[in-house]
Design an enzyme around this catalytic site. Sequence first.
Site, PDB file in Angstrom:
ATOM      1  N   ASN A 106     -72.417  32.821  10.005  1.00  0.00           N
ATOM      2  CA  ASN A 106     -71.333  32.025   9.433  1.00  0.00           C
ATOM      3  C   ASN A 106     -71.776  30.561   9.583  1.00  0.00           C
ATOM      4  OD1 ASN A 106     -68.943  30.698   8.831  1.00  0.00           O
ATOM      5  ND2 ASN A 106     -67.644  32.133   9.960  1.00  0.00           N
ATOM      6  N   LYS A 123     -72.136  29.291  13.284  1.00  0.00           N
ATOM      7  CA  LYS A 123     -70.962  29.440  14.166  1.00  0.00           C
ATOM      8  C   LYS A 123     -71.318  30.203  15.439  1.00  0.00           C
ATOM      9  CE  LYS A 123     -66.103  30.998  13.723  1.00  0.00           C
ATOM     10  NZ  LYS A 123     -65.139  31.534  12.714  1.00  0.00           N
ATOM     11  N   CYS A 168     -64.327  26.548  12.673  1.00  0.00           N
ATOM     12  CA  CYS A 168     -63.077  27.257  12.958  1.00  0.00           C
ATOM     13  C   CYS A 168     -62.845  27.562  14.433  1.00  0.00           C
ATOM     14  CB  CYS A 168     -62.967  28.514  12.103  1.00  0.00           C
ATOM     15  SG  CYS A 168     -61.265  29.128  12.090  1.00  0.00           S
ATOM     16  N   ASN A 193     -60.474  28.889   8.600  1.00  0.00           N
ATOM     17  CA  ASN A 193     -59.622  29.876   7.929  1.00  0.00           C
ATOM     18  C   ASN A 193     -58.793  30.498   9.051  1.00  0.00           C
ATOM     19  OD1 ASN A 193     -60.795  30.924   4.924  1.00  0.00           O
ATOM     20  ND2 ASN A 193     -62.311  29.925   6.222  1.00  0.00           N
TER      21      ASN A 193
HETATM   22  N1  CDV Z   1     -61.991  31.961  11.173  1.00  0.00           N
HETATM   23  C1  CDV Z   1     -61.628  31.891  12.460  1.00  0.00           C
HETATM   24  O1  CDV Z   1     -62.455  31.636  13.326  1.00  0.00           O
HETATM   25  N2  CDV Z   1     -60.315  32.122  12.723  1.00  0.00           N
HETATM   26  C2  CDV Z   1     -59.781  32.137  14.066  1.00  0.00           C
HETATM   27  C3  CDV Z   1     -58.601  33.066  14.171  1.00  0.00           C
HETATM   28  C4  CDV Z   1     -58.997  34.473  14.112  1.00  0.00           C
HETATM   29  C5  CDV Z   1     -57.838  32.845  15.454  1.00  0.00           C
HETATM   30  C6  CDV Z   1     -59.348  30.757  14.515  1.00  0.00           C
HETATM   31  O2  CDV Z   1     -59.681  30.394  15.650  1.00  0.00           O
HETATM   32  O3  CDV Z   1     -58.639  30.064  13.807  1.00  0.00           O
END
Ligand code: CDV
Length: 309
Positions: A106, A123, A168, A193
């Site tokens: 990712n 990631k 994220c 997301n």
């Molecule tokens: N895409 C992510 O990493 N989403 C996570 C959700 C699953 C908690 C986030 O930390 O926002």
Amino acid sequence: MRNIRLAAAQLGPIQKDESRQAVVRRMIDLMDDAKMKGAEFIVYPELALTTFFPRWHHEERAEADIWFEREMPSAATQPLFDRAAQHGMAMSFGYAELTPEGRHFNTSIIVDKEGRIVGKYRKVHLPGHDEFDPERTHQHLEKRYFEPGDLGFPVWRILGGLVGMCICNDRRWPETYRVMGLQGVELVVLGFNTPSVNSQNSSEGLEKRMFHHKLSLQAGAYQNATWVVAVAKAGVEDGHHLMGGTCIVNPDGEIVAELEGEEDGVLVHDCDLEATRFGKETIFDFARHRRIEHYGPITAQVGVRLPPG
Ligand code: CDV
């Protein structure tokens, strides 16, 4: 003053059957808008080119390769690179990367004003699970489809500043910011997301999820005296709601700009990198104040070790 005029380019939902070409057209529209507003750096969300596919369980792991990019730029994304170079605008966006060796990550990249990829991040903190879980309200199969990033948390000299990336779930981990903070980072850019429902606790509620999102960004920014820019993919994708919350946080940990709504949209703000100096030279002057002799467990163990007795 050492300004970067930055555009946080939120994407509304991307449905499962939406083509890369259609998404790239939306991204170019946002870029044109950002250019009109004078931006020199545009940041798009995590996995910007497709729906958030880790919510779908593919029995055969290889079937999920349809969501991955084997090259970057690709035929579908070349127009985005061309428009960025034409505008003289740097950009960052996330995508699912399939390497020539068959590895899956990712990934996010930074592209400079000439259209060259100058930074890549993969990631590190992958949330979720790797097998179908009937107990959850929805699946989050990042651990099935990706391996953890292998590039660490680099910081690049770009646009006259020190810029790093994370993706994220990384934003929730203090280690993410601190490793970049130790390289003097002045601007952290990230896409996300985030489902508005906790798949293991549906009573949690959107308000608390938004609170945790902002709390993480604000703490990371303040404790490392850096700007943090977080860009959502938001809205209802194939019946699943992703929260918004695109925002820009200054080095004091204050939210200075926020985008309303869950549609495609651009949030532009002047980030003065000189504003990072005060924190870095006073309360968070790491060279003077950090006590690494007490931090061993942070890199020596993963889980909790309870004290004896
Ligand atoms: N895409 C992510 O990493 N989403 C996570 C959700 C699953 C908690 C986030 O930390 O926002």
